[in-house]
Design a protein around this motif. Structure first.
Motif, PDB file in Angstrom:
ATOM      1  N   GLY A  80     -37.266 -13.890 -19.622  1.00 30.68           N
ATOM      2  CA  GLY A  80     -36.661 -12.960 -20.573  1.00 30.68           C
ATOM      3  C   GLY A  80     -35.160 -12.839 -20.459  1.00 30.68           C
ATOM      4  N   SER A  81     -34.510 -13.739 -19.719  1.00 37.77           N
ATOM      5  CA  SER A  81     -33.071 -13.603 -19.497  1.00 37.77           C
ATOM      6  C   SER A  81     -32.250 -14.517 -20.396  1.00 37.77           C
ATOM      7  N   ASN A  82     -32.891 -15.424 -21.130  1.00 32.21           N
ATOM      8  CA  ASN A  82     -32.160 -16.379 -21.958  1.00 32.21           C
ATOM      9  C   ASN A  82     -32.132 -15.942 -23.420  1.00 32.21           C
ATOM     10  N   THR A  83     -30.952 -15.982 -24.005  1.00 36.44           N
ATOM     11  CA  THR A  83     -30.790 -15.687 -25.433  1.00 36.44           C
ATOM     12  C   THR A  83     -30.979 -16.966 -26.233  1.00 36.44           C
ATOM     13  N   THR A  84     -31.638 -16.856 -27.354  1.00 36.10           N
ATOM     14  CA  THR A  84     -31.851 -18.032 -28.188  1.00 36.10           C
ATOM     15  C   THR A  84     -30.569 -18.441 -28.905  1.00 36.10           C
ATOM     16  N   ASN A  85     -30.494 -19.713 -29.267  1.00 34.30           N
ATOM     17  CA  ASN A  85     -29.398 -20.200 -30.097  1.00 34.30           C
ATOM     18  C   ASN A  85     -29.688 -19.889 -31.559  1.00 34.30           C
ATOM     19  N   SER A  86     -28.637 -19.668 -32.346  1.00 33.24           N
ATOM     20  CA  SER A  86     -28.808 -19.472 -33.777  1.00 33.24           C
ATOM     21  C   SER A  86     -27.493 -19.743 -34.479  1.00 33.24           C
ATOM     22  N   GLU A  87     -27.563 -20.427 -35.640  1.00 29.75           N
ATOM     23  CA  GLU A  87     -26.344 -20.633 -36.412  1.00 29.75           C
ATOM     24  C   GLU A  87     -25.984 -19.413 -37.244  1.00 29.75           C
ATOM     25  N   VAL A  88     -26.888 -18.423 -37.289  1.00 32.20           N
ATOM     26  CA  VAL A  88     -26.647 -17.199 -38.043  1.00 32.20           C
ATOM     27  C   VAL A  88     -26.321 -16.074 -37.065  1.00 32.20           C
ATOM     28  N   PRO A  89     -25.112 -15.535 -37.091  1.00 28.35           N
ATOM     29  CA  PRO A  89     -24.782 -14.419 -36.208  1.00 28.35           C
ATOM     30  C   PRO A  89     -25.757 -13.267 -36.397  1.00 28.35           C
ATOM     31  N   GLY A  90     -26.263 -12.745 -35.283  1.00 26.70           N
ATOM     32  CA  GLY A  90     -27.204 -11.643 -35.361  1.00 26.70           C
ATOM     33  C   GLY A  90     -28.648 -12.075 -35.275  1.00 26.70           C
ATOM     34  N   SER A  91     -28.912 -13.392 -35.354  1.00 27.09           N
ATOM     35  CA  SER A  91     -30.293 -13.857 -35.282  1.00 27.09           C
ATOM     36  C   SER A  91     -30.638 -14.433 -33.911  1.00 27.09           C
ATOM     37  N   LEU A 381     -32.890  -3.615 -34.830  1.00 23.95           N
ATOM     38  CA  LEU A 381     -33.562  -3.471 -36.116  1.00 23.95           C
ATOM     39  C   LEU A 381     -32.585  -3.393 -37.271  1.00 23.95           C
ATOM     40  N   GLY A 382     -31.304  -3.322 -36.991  1.00 23.31           N
ATOM     41  CA  GLY A 382     -30.321  -3.222 -38.061  1.00 23.31           C
ATOM     42  C   GLY A 382     -30.226  -4.503 -38.860  1.00 23.31           C
ATOM     43  N   LYS A 383     -29.543  -4.421 -40.006  1.00 22.66           N
ATOM     44  CA  LYS A 383     -29.336  -5.600 -40.836  1.00 22.66           C
ATOM     45  C   LYS A 383     -28.532  -6.641 -40.066  1.00 22.66           C
ATOM     46  N   VAL A 384     -28.854  -7.906 -40.290  1.00 25.54           N
ATOM     47  CA  VAL A 384     -28.050  -8.969 -39.714  1.00 25.54           C
ATOM     48  C   VAL A 384     -26.617  -8.804 -40.205  1.00 25.54           C
ATOM     49  N   PRO A 385     -25.638  -8.701 -39.314  1.00 25.92           N
ATOM     50  CA  PRO A 385     -24.291  -8.333 -39.731  1.00 25.92           C
ATOM     51  C   PRO A 385     -23.577  -9.383 -40.558  1.00 25.92           C
ATOM     52  N   GLY A 386     -23.970 -10.612 -40.467  1.00 24.65           N
ATOM     53  CA  GLY A 386     -23.273 -11.624 -41.249  1.00 24.65           C
ATOM     54  C   GLY A 386     -23.912 -12.973 -41.058  1.00 24.65           C
ATOM     55  N   SER A 387     -23.522 -13.926 -41.875  1.00 23.09           N
ATOM     56  CA  SER A 387     -24.088 -15.252 -41.777  1.00 23.09           C
ATOM     57  C   SER A 387     -23.036 -16.280 -42.147  1.00 23.09           C
ATOM     58  N   LEU A 388     -22.907 -17.296 -41.302  1.00 24.80           N
ATOM     59  CA  LEU A 388     -21.984 -18.379 -41.612  1.00 24.80           C
ATOM     60  C   LEU A 388     -22.419 -19.118 -42.867  1.00 24.80           C
ATOM     61  N   ARG A 389     -23.697 -18.994 -43.191  1.00 28.13           N
ATOM     62  CA  ARG A 389     -24.209 -19.745 -44.331  1.00 28.13           C
ATOM     63  C   ARG A 389     -23.827 -19.095 -45.641  1.00 28.13           C
ATOM     64  N   SER A 390     -23.698 -17.758 -45.678  1.00 28.16           N
ATOM     65  CA  SER A 390     -23.597 -17.090 -46.969  1.00 28.16           C
ATOM     66  C   SER A 390     -22.292 -16.333 -47.191  1.00 28.16           C
ATOM     67  N   GLN A 391     -21.402 -16.316 -46.195  1.00 29.57           N
ATOM     68  CA  GLN A 391     -20.109 -15.649 -46.357  1.00 29.57           C
ATOM     69  C   GLN A 391     -20.287 -14.231 -46.870  1.00 29.57           C
ATOM     70  N   ILE A 392     -21.038 -13.450 -46.127  1.00 32.13           N
ATOM     71  CA  ILE A 392     -21.313 -12.079 -46.541  1.00 32.13           C
ATOM     72  C   ILE A 392     -19.994 -11.324 -46.711  1.00 32.13           C
ATOM     73  N   GLY A 393     -19.918 -10.585 -47.796  1.00 34.52           N
ATOM     74  CA  GLY A 393     -18.718  -9.843 -48.105  1.00 34.52           C
ATOM     75  C   GLY A 393     -18.017 -10.412 -49.321  1.00 34.52           C
ATOM     76  N   THR A 394     -18.297 -11.686 -49.638  1.00 40.35           N
ATOM     77  CA  THR A 394     -17.729 -12.258 -50.854  1.00 40.35           C
ATOM     78  C   THR A 394     -18.811 -12.668 -51.826  1.00 40.35           C
ATOM     79  N   ASN A 395     -19.866 -13.268 -51.314  1.00 37.01           N
ATOM     80  CA  ASN A 395     -20.910 -13.735 -52.217  1.00 37.01           C
ATOM     81  C   ASN A 395     -22.173 -12.901 -52.151  1.00 37.01           C
ATOM     82  N   GLU A 396     -22.249 -11.976 -51.199  1.00 36.74           N
ATOM     83  CA  GLU A 396     -23.472 -11.217 -51.061  1.00 36.74           C
ATOM     84  C   GLU A 396     -23.440  -9.959 -51.922  1.00 36.74           C
TER      85      GLU A 396
END
Length: 770
Positions: A80-91, A381-396
């Motif tokens: 339980g000490s390893n964090t998973t990799n993800s290209e989406v911040p917050g995932s 449980l909060g919303k994923v704060p952002g995603s490199l894939r979708s440029q949240i804040g401009t296209n979301e």
């Protein structure tokens, strides 16, 4: 095997085969969607034959050769000490244990070896452990969060399996887009065979059985970014960019994702052609017709009108006020999306093709919910704060505009099956909420009303007009702007509803107030069906009888049921314009905003467009102003005038669009005064009651705004990010009269809040839930 063991085995097997049994006490209904608890074993297909997937997998893998023990799909890691990799911040996240795919979904990157050695979010099936049974709620939150992150992070994940342990009690989990399921708890010391069989299944089952979509492939591009290759009816498309995906950040949902893609040859590894198209990936209820079919049916209805015109039928008999320029079909096409493909996702297993579905729970299971006391919900449980894939804040979509969804009017335990669909659109468009030029927005409103008029002529209601479903296309060669109406999945023929148990559909912040109330508010008789009395309109000169002729024996219980009509789409369109005025301001004004003004804008925005499924109190009073019930409309206009009046050249011209609310209210009264009740005891007005001249009147107002602003280059700027309300908002104290009405709303709001804390099994009949 004892009878008890056999029963436990049958219950455990429900998670090991599709469709999964609905199982669980729902924890995260308000966050992720409905979850169900199993209360009896069942049979596959109702034939009384249990399908043991574990046995079939083991037999296929082991029979004939012990070497096949090495033919495994996953490995198990308990760390339980390893964090998973993800290209989406917050995932990225940590879990106590996980099954990890041996053949990784993502090609190795050129990052450090330590990063490549970590498990990817997309490659795991999670598990959570706790020493005490009393910590069960924490386990449930964590495994649900892990599943949510996994489903959001990876376009190729169809469902997620996992398990939890509290003390010596173990449960198996299944998370899909239709519901969340969990097996009954069992003592794995007393019944170790259940976990052994589950572990064998998770170790040797193929990727499809583990929840992966064989029609989606993750590819790392030249810039070391993850792209997705989609198979759509024999063609392949590779993503170039990600347009919108935040709607997939829930478990039980449509999970709509939109990408820019190009047709691709996976063998040669090259693109086909130069043009990009748009791919929409979505999970719709299985009884929903495809968007392309609905669009084709709309044009077929318009073609029928064209044929009648050619045969000499008078314009007025067909609901027209003028002859079409070319034909109704050709004139209407620019106002709708050009859909190239619309297919159900299928994949091959053996010699058979299978449709990708998230099955509905089998009959006989009811939901059970609870809330973990006053324990604070963890940040995970909060919303994923952002995603490199979708440029949240401009296209979301901005926070106040949430994805539309169908909200069952039937008990919450009825979770319909969802079918996985992919749609290819020819044009790249901009959502209306991203349009910053005020003149363009006013012209888009003219086009929107024109498109709704064509829907009326075809006999269809859209039922989900929102900023995300109204798209603006600009021809790069001509620079010409054109609004297109999209998301036709919920469009229906007007009057085709067969009962009053039709689910609410749409984006709550833009629903017509009559639709939220499920009651026609402008009828010439009193009504008390709304949640809040202050949200109910009563005409000042209303007759004493409740319906029809003054028959003393008439009972209010016989009141006909509500039916969605064309005016409700129009009202949603007008709310789009009001939304613009409260969420965007000219740069010349926004730079001068005081903190007090910004707070006032935020308050009005929240209370008019808060996400609530019960009737919105302030919007009700806003429309009620035209019936003499207070002056909320005037208060809103005066407040906006104090802001927009600072721009002496163009500010007040923008506010003229609000005049259309008065015209709408007048037309509501005109139409509903000609009360017509159909044979099935529903309100249904004839198509002839909805005149094209009404649409022209509204269009002329917006066109005047467009002319006044044309060439001004007046630009809107985003102001005051407003968080959506999750309950009924109390109105702002804009006058002494409004303060009194506000006091009256406190009690209904408290009732709604208390109601929310009850199990869904007991409150599902009181109202619908998104």
């Amino acid at each position: 095997m004892t009878p008890k063991q056999e029963t436990m085995l049958l219950e455990a097997k429900t998670v090991l085969r599709p469709p999964p049994m609905p199982l669980f006490p729902k924890l995260l209904e308000e966050r992720h969607g409905p979850v169900i608890q199993e209360n009896k074993p069942s049979h596959v297909g109702g034939k009384g034959v249990e399908l043991d997937v574990t046995y079939e997998v083991c037999r296929a893998r082991f029979v004939g050769s012990f070497e096949k023990l090495n033919d495994r799909t996953t490995t198990f890691e308990c760390d339980g000490s390893n964090t998973t990799n993800s290209e989406v911040p917050g995932s990225s996240f940590m879990v106590d244990a996980k099954f990890i795919l041996l053949e990784r979904c993502t090609p190795t990157s050129n990052v450090s070896d330590s990063e490549n050695d970590k498990a990817d979010t997309v490659d795991i099936s999670p598990a959570e452990f706790k020493k005490l049974v009393s910590d069960r709620a924490d386990n449930e939150i964590k495994i649900a969060s892990a599943a949510n992150h996994t489903l959001f992070n990876d376009y190729s994940r169809r469902f997620v399996l996992g398990f939890t342990i509290e003390g010596v009690e173990m449960r198996f989990w299944h998370f899909s887009r239709s519901h969340i399921a969990v097996s009954p708890a069992f003592d794995y010391h007393q019944e170790p065979g259940l976990f052994v069989r589950f572990a064998i299944f998770m170790t040797f089952a193929d990727r499809i059985d583990l929840g992966y979509d064989p029609t989606v492939t993750r590819i790392r591009d030249a810039n070391n970014k993850i792209q997705y290759q989609f198979e759509v009816d024999g063609k392949f498309y590779l993503t170039e960019s990600f347009i919108a995906e935040s709607a997939a950040n829930d478990i039980v949902t449509r999970a709509t994702r939109v990408c820019s893609v190009r047709e691709y040859d996976p063998i040669k590894g090259t693109f086909i052609g130069l043009n990009s198209v748009v791919l929409k990936d979505v999970w719709l209820f299985s009884d929903s017709e495809g968007e392309k079919k609905i669009c084709d049916d709309i044009f077929s209805a318009l073609k029928n009108l064209d044929d009648q015109l050619a045969a000499g039928t008078p314009l007025t008999e067909l609901g027209l006020d003028d002859s079409p320029l070319v034909s109704l079909v050709e004139d209407a096409k620019p106002f709708f999306m050009d859909i190239l493909q619309d297919v159900v996702v299928t994949f091959k297993r053996g010699d058979a093709q299978h449709c990708d579905v998230a099955p509905a729970p089998e009959p006989g299971y009811t939901p059970f919910s609870y809330f973990p006391g006053n324990k604070s919900r963890p940040a995970v449980l909060g919303k994923v704060p952002g995603s490199l894939r979708s440029q949240i804040g401009t296209n979301e979509i901005p926070p106040v505009v949430e994805e539309s969804e169908e909200i069952p009017a039937t008990p919450i335990g009825d979770h319909p099956e969802r079918t996985h669909r992919r749609i290819i659109f020819a044009h790249h468009c901009t959502p209306l909420y991203e349009v910053s030029d005020y003149a363009d927005y006013a012209l888009a409103m003219v086009h929107l009303l024109e498109g709704l008029n064509y829907l009326r002529l075809a006999g269809y209601v859209h039922r989900d007009i929102s900023p995300g479903n109204c798209l603006v296309f600009k021809d790069p060669s001509l620079g010409k702007l054109q609004l297109k109406i999209s998301d036709l999945e919920y469009a229906r023929v007007y009057g085709a509803d067969s009962s009053n148990v039709v689910p609410l559909t749409g984006t709550p912040g833009f629903m017509a107030i009559e639709y939220q109330c499920r009651e026609h508010q402008f009828l010439p008789f009193s009504s008390t069906n709304c949640v809040s009395s202050s949200a109910t309109f009563r005409l000042r000169d209303a007759p004493k009888t409740k319906l029809g002729p003054p028959v003393a024996t008439q009972n209010f219980a016989n009141t006909p049921w509500f039916r969605f009509n064309y005016l409700h789409d129009v009202e949603s369109a007008l709310w789009l314009y009001c939304w613009l005025l409260l969420h965007r301001l000219p740069e010349s004004i926004s730079d001068r905003l005081s903190a007090s003004q910004c707070n006032s804008i935020g308050r009005y925005a929240r209370e008019l467009f808060g996400i609530t499924l019960v009737p919105n109190g302030m919007r009700s009073r806003f429309m009620g102003s035209f019936l003499g019930h207070g002056d909320t409309f005037g208060a809103v206009v005066r407040f906006l005038t104090s802001l927009y009046g600072q721009d002496e050249d163009y500010g007040l011209s923008l506010l003229r669009g609000l005049d259309n609310f008065q015209q709408l209210a007048t037309y509501y009264m005109q139409v509903e005064a000609s009360t017509q009740v159909s044979s099935d005891r529903s309100f249904k007005w004839a198509d002839k009651e909805f005149h094209p001249s009404f649409y022209r009147q509204l269009q002329s107002v917006f066109y005047d705004v467009f002319i006044a602003l044309q060439g001004s280059q007046l630009q809107a700027t985003r102001i005051c990010q407003v968080a959506p309300l999750k309950r009924v908002a109390l109105a702002a104290a804009v006058s002494d009269e409004e303060e009194e009405e506000e006091e009256e709303e406190v009690r209904p709001s408290k009732r709604a809040k208390l109601q929310k804390s009850r199990p869904f099994a007991s409150r599902s009949s009181a109202g619908s839930k998104h």
